[in-house]
Design a protein around this motif. Sequence first.
Motif, short mmCIF file in Angstrom:
data_model
loop_
_atom_site.label_atom_id
_atom_site.label_comp_id
_atom_site.label_asym_id
_atom_site.label_seq_id
_atom_site.Cartn_x
_atom_site.Cartn_y
_atom_site.Cartn_z
N HIS A 43 -15.58 87.89 60.91
CA HIS A 43 -14.45 88.43 60.14
C HIS A 43 -14.79 88.52 58.66
O HIS A 43 -14.38 89.46 57.98
N GLN A 47 -14.69 92.23 57.00
CA GLN A 47 -13.78 92.55 55.92
C GLN A 47 -14.49 92.62 54.57
O GLN A 47 -14.14 93.45 53.72
N THR A 60 -5.73 91.91 57.53
CA THR A 60 -6.35 91.17 58.62
C THR A 60 -5.63 91.50 59.92
O THR A 60 -4.41 91.66 59.96
N ILE A 103 -2.22 90.53 55.80
CA ILE A 103 -2.39 90.09 57.18
C ILE A 103 -1.22 90.59 58.02
O ILE A 103 -0.09 90.72 57.52
#
Length: 367
Positions: A43, A47, A60, A103
Amino acid sequence: MSTLFEPYQLRSLTIPNRMWMAPMDQYSAAPEGPTTGLPADWHLAHQGARAAGGAGLILTEGTGVSPAGRTTPFDLGIWTDEQIPGFQRITGLLTSLGTVPGIQLSHSGRKGSTDRQWLGGEPLGPERGGWQVVGPSAIAAGEGHPVPAALTHTDIDQIVGQFAAAARRVAAAGYKVVELLAGHGYLIHQFLSPHSNRRTDDYGGSFENRTRFALRVVDAVRAVWPDGLPLFVRVSATDWLTENPEDVREGWTVDDTVRLARVLKEHGVDLLNVSSGGLVPDAKIAVGPGYQVPFAARLRAEAGIPVAAVGMITEPDQAAKILADSEADAILMGRELLRRPSWPLDAAKALGGEVRVPPQYRRAYPR
């Protein structure tokens, strides 16, 4: 210069440009042990590459508010304080690169307890880490999927509380935008659509009843989310049933979404991430470049709420025109950013705009 490259203000938050990364499940969290639901190095790499490539906001992927709220055992989750430090690694990295960390919080409902997408996404039994799925009504997500347990009022109260608790945790983890997943066939969408919600109590039947759960979640999250930070909601503008004159099934419509959007604005929602579909497996969807943009444009015009457009937006001039035509306030990209992590920098070169470049990369982008 296109407004793609202009900052965007929501409440007290300034997002440096209008080119944002949509939440995309990676199915790469640890499936068992004390690290269940935590982001992995994958991750960070995933990202971080898009942040270095100039994305102004990165959302996210859908993060479960409870273990049973995940889609797969490999999804991210934030149902305990012990998970907060793992997410702080992401927010710290994105912030250091000048990207706003956001997120998406989700509950899968009847779409949960499945395998990874690239392994077919088939339902998992308890012997393979699966669990009992739930929904507004005892109606399966599709052929071959288990019948969910219909949620009781006590269950609903508990899930609303789980969304609020998750919002507190992501604020503590350093996120500046929280988005609630109310589309793509997940639990909130399941309550909204008469196709999946056959309840006869105060959570079913009328529009007001079917939207009650969504509004309770929004209110609970808005109550604990910092007042100066924005709250997004991702909606499926339509189930793609009424668009097909040969399909007589009842579903969620664009008219319903416009009506809901007006109410969400009154409840403190700052922007809608406008997608479609995901609830009815065999719905006929008219896919093409920018095919969902008209939905975003209609919500923006008729509900007076900011929107982000998504769906087969792949070229800089296409994205710039959507904003120039006032069809959306920002562009959210998914698959195109998987293919081209530095799409915002490429767009700046193509359109003559300016995007922040990490100092390590400046030699590749001379001005």
